[in-house]
Design a protein around this motif. Structure first.
Motif, PDB file in Angstrom:
ATOM      1  N   ALA A 129      28.668 -17.560  26.738  1.00 49.51           N
ATOM      2  CA  ALA A 129      27.127 -17.309  27.123  1.00 49.51           C
ATOM      3  C   ALA A 129      26.438 -16.461  26.183  1.00 49.51           C
ATOM      4  N   THR A 130      27.145 -15.408  25.855  1.00 45.44           N
ATOM      5  CA  THR A 130      26.568 -14.311  25.237  1.00 45.44           C
ATOM      6  C   THR A 130      26.406 -14.616  23.558  1.00 45.44           C
ATOM      7  N   SER A 131      27.399 -15.281  23.097  1.00 45.83           N
ATOM      8  CA  SER A 131      27.228 -15.918  21.717  1.00 45.83           C
ATOM      9  C   SER A 131      26.215 -17.033  21.665  1.00 45.83           C
TER      10      SER A 131
ATOM     11  N   LEU B  72      29.232 -12.066  39.023  1.00 44.93           N
ATOM     12  CA  LEU B  72      30.478 -12.842  39.380  1.00 44.93           C
ATOM     13  C   LEU B  72      31.542 -11.846  39.104  1.00 44.93           C
ATOM     14  N   GLY B  73      31.301 -10.936  38.256  1.00 46.60           N
ATOM     15  CA  GLY B  73      32.286  -9.732  38.224  1.00 46.60           C
ATOM     16  C   GLY B  73      32.965  -9.720  36.661  1.00 46.60           C
ATOM     17  N   LEU B  74      32.384 -10.448  35.905  1.00 48.34           N
ATOM     18  CA  LEU B  74      33.061 -10.633  34.418  1.00 48.34           C
ATOM     19  C   LEU B  74      32.748  -9.452  33.759  1.00 48.34           C
ATOM     20  N   ASP B  75      33.766  -9.202  33.069  1.00 45.93           N
ATOM     21  CA  ASP B  75      33.838  -7.687  32.361  1.00 45.93           C
ATOM     22  C   ASP B  75      33.127  -7.837  30.858  1.00 45.93           C
ATOM     23  N   ILE B  76      32.124  -7.281  30.581  1.00 43.68           N
ATOM     24  CA  ILE B  76      31.218  -7.392  29.346  1.00 43.68           C
ATOM     25  C   ILE B  76      31.895  -6.668  27.933  1.00 43.68           C
ATOM     26  N   GLU B  77      32.949  -6.133  28.403  1.00 39.60           N
ATOM     27  CA  GLU B  77      33.729  -5.283  27.433  1.00 39.60           C
ATOM     28  C   GLU B  77      35.217  -5.957  27.399  1.00 39.60           C
ATOM     29  N   LEU B  78      35.495  -6.855  27.893  1.00 41.08           N
ATOM     30  CA  LEU B  78      36.814  -7.778  27.666  1.00 41.08           C
ATOM     31  C   LEU B  78      36.914  -8.155  26.343  1.00 41.08           C
ATOM     32  N   GLU B  79      37.997  -7.998  25.895  1.00 45.68           N
ATOM     33  CA  GLU B  79      38.080  -8.168  24.220  1.00 45.68           C
ATOM     34  C   GLU B  79      39.094  -9.699  24.400  1.00 45.68           C
ATOM     35  N   ASN B  80      38.517 -10.613  23.457  1.00 45.87           N
ATOM     36  CA  ASN B  80      39.542 -11.889  23.323  1.00 45.87           C
ATOM     37  C   ASN B  80      40.357 -11.732  22.123  1.00 45.87           C
ATOM     38  N   ALA B  81      41.313 -12.766  21.863  1.00 42.32           N
ATOM     39  CA  ALA B  81      42.451 -12.441  20.883  1.00 42.32           C
ATOM     40  C   ALA B  81      42.284 -11.878  19.788  1.00 42.32           C
TER      41      ALA B  81
ATOM     42  N   GLY C 177      39.976  -9.367  19.392  1.00 44.68           N
ATOM     43  CA  GLY C 177      39.427  -8.102  19.694  1.00 44.68           C
ATOM     44  C   GLY C 177      37.810  -7.936  19.925  1.00 44.68           C
ATOM     45  N   LYS C 178      37.399  -9.156  20.157  1.00 41.22           N
ATOM     46  CA  LYS C 178      35.967  -9.098  20.140  1.00 41.22           C
ATOM     47  C   LYS C 178      35.578  -9.266  21.785  1.00 41.22           C
ATOM     48  N   THR C 179      34.695  -8.373  22.070  1.00 39.60           N
ATOM     49  CA  THR C 179      33.961  -8.430  23.517  1.00 39.60           C
ATOM     50  C   THR C 179      32.679  -9.379  23.368  1.00 39.60           C
ATOM     51  N   PRO C 180      32.305  -9.629  24.525  1.00 38.65           N
ATOM     52  CA  PRO C 180      31.069 -10.491  24.673  1.00 38.65           C
ATOM     53  C   PRO C 180      29.942  -9.692  23.854  1.00 38.65           C
ATOM     54  N   LEU C 181      29.789  -8.460  23.854  1.00 39.73           N
ATOM     55  CA  LEU C 181      28.822  -7.844  23.138  1.00 39.73           C
ATOM     56  C   LEU C 181      29.112  -7.921  21.857  1.00 39.73           C
ATOM     57  N   THR C 182      30.172  -7.952  21.345  1.00 42.45           N
ATOM     58  CA  THR C 182      30.344  -8.115  19.730  1.00 42.45           C
ATOM     59  C   THR C 182      30.003  -9.509  19.450  1.00 42.45           C
ATOM     60  N   MET C 183      30.112 -10.468  20.073  1.00 45.64           N
ATOM     61  CA  MET C 183      30.056 -11.692  19.693  1.00 45.64           C
ATOM     62  C   MET C 183      28.540 -12.055  19.651  1.00 45.64           C
ATOM     63  N   ALA C 184      27.955 -11.639  20.701  1.00 44.47           N
ATOM     64  CA  ALA C 184      26.372 -11.385  20.802  1.00 44.47           C
ATOM     65  C   ALA C 184      25.730 -10.954  19.481  1.00 44.47           C
ATOM     66  N   ALA C 185      26.251 -10.096  19.117  1.00 46.60           N
ATOM     67  CA  ALA C 185      25.822  -9.161  17.858  1.00 46.60           C
ATOM     68  C   ALA C 185      25.932 -10.102  16.624  1.00 46.60           C
ATOM     69  N   GLU C 186      27.121 -10.766  16.683  1.00 48.92           N
ATOM     70  CA  GLU C 186      27.497 -11.430  15.598  1.00 48.92           C
ATOM     71  C   GLU C 186      26.512 -12.914  15.498  1.00 48.92           C
TER      72      GLU C 186
END
Length: 299
Positions: free
Chosen positions: A256-258, A271-280, A282-291
């Protein structure tokens, strides 16, 4: 007919302004006596003009007796027009099961693929012609035959034919099959935002948590990616976890962020999803939004 041909020098295969020959007109309206006379006068039963043959005209007019007469007169049951339309394809589109049976009995292939890359069953699925779907399978059509990476079930889903989807499932179609574009039928329905179609697929037993291999994703992630938040509750009530991660660690919030889907982002955070959660990676939703240049969506 004889008078027109013999006394007025009208050729039996001359078309009118609409591109229809006398035999085509007779076929379209089921005037079998006139057709018989035209054939006796050497009218060509498989003559094509502007995307028509007499057999196609008879199918369009739903004239079964005319179809049977033409087949008996050696019209090819598999003739394909320059536009890729075969008699079987047209009968499937017209929802004309009796014509399908007559054509197959005359030698037409029930699973033949047209130049357009379609089988009769795929055409019936696309147009939601229920009687044709039932008849084709009864005549031996392969339910899960794949053409250009898609089955009739995939096509029915993309065409938003919920009734056709239910019928094909009842006839044995594989419901969680991944198409060449990397999506299951349920994922495609979620991308379309069609609640009735999603409900039909879930009721048929589609795996709401299924993760595709070609393009690792899930139905819930596709809803988030395309902003279809009204489908969240429907999926959640069928056992989906909002926190589900793909093997690469992707969550619905990452998607959703990307994609900059603000409504999805808000709903997922609630729904409680963590915006700081890293994927495999090492990217968080914030990182992906920025990219993706979508920081405005989460600020």
């Amino acid at each position: 007919v004889r008078c027109l041909v013999m006394n007025h020098f009208t050729f039996t295969d001359n078309p009118n302004r609409d591109g229809l020959t006398p035999l085509m007109i007779g076929a379209k309206y089921g005037i079998c006596e006139a057709m018989a006379e035209l054939v006796r006068l050497k009218a060509k039963v498989s003559f094509e003009e502007r995307g028509h043959t007499a057999l196609h005209a008879a199918i369009e007019g739903k004239q079964l007796k005319a179809i049977e007469f033409l087949i008996q007169s050696k019209a090819s049951p598999s003739i394909e027009l320059s536009n890729g339309i075969t008699p079987m394809i047209l009968a499937a589109k017209m929802n004309f099961p009796e014509a399908l049976a007559a054509l197959v009995a005359a030698g037409a292939g029930v699973d033949d693929v047209s130049q357009r890359g379609e089988t009769p069953l795929i055409v019936a699925a696309k147009h939601g012609t229920i009687k044709a779907i039932t008849k084709l399978v009864k005549l031996g059509a392969e339910v899960d035959k794949e053409v250009n990476g898609k089955t009739a079930f995939n096509v029915a889903t993309c065409a938003q034919q919920a009734e056709g989807v239910r019928l094909l499932h009842s006839l044995g179609a594989e419901i969680n099959r991944e198409s060449s574009d990397g999506f299951t039928s349920l994922m495609s329905a979620c991308r379309l935002g069609d609640a009735q179609l999603v409900k039909a697929l879930l009721e048929c037993g589609a795996d709401a948590s299924f993760e595709t291999k070609t393009n690792p994703s899930t139905a819930f992630i596709e809803c988030a990616r395309h902003g279809k938040t009204d489908l969240f509750e429907l999926l959640l009530t069928h056992g989906v976890s909002a926190h589900q991660e793909t093997k690469s660690g992707m969550t619905a919030l990452h998607a959703a962020t990307s994609a900059g889907q603000m409504q999805s982002i808000k709903a997922l955070i609630e729904l409680g999803l963590d915006i700081e959660l890293e994927n495999a990676e090492g990217k968080t939703p914030l990182t992906m939004a920025a990219e993706a240049g979508q920081m405005a969506a989460i600020m």
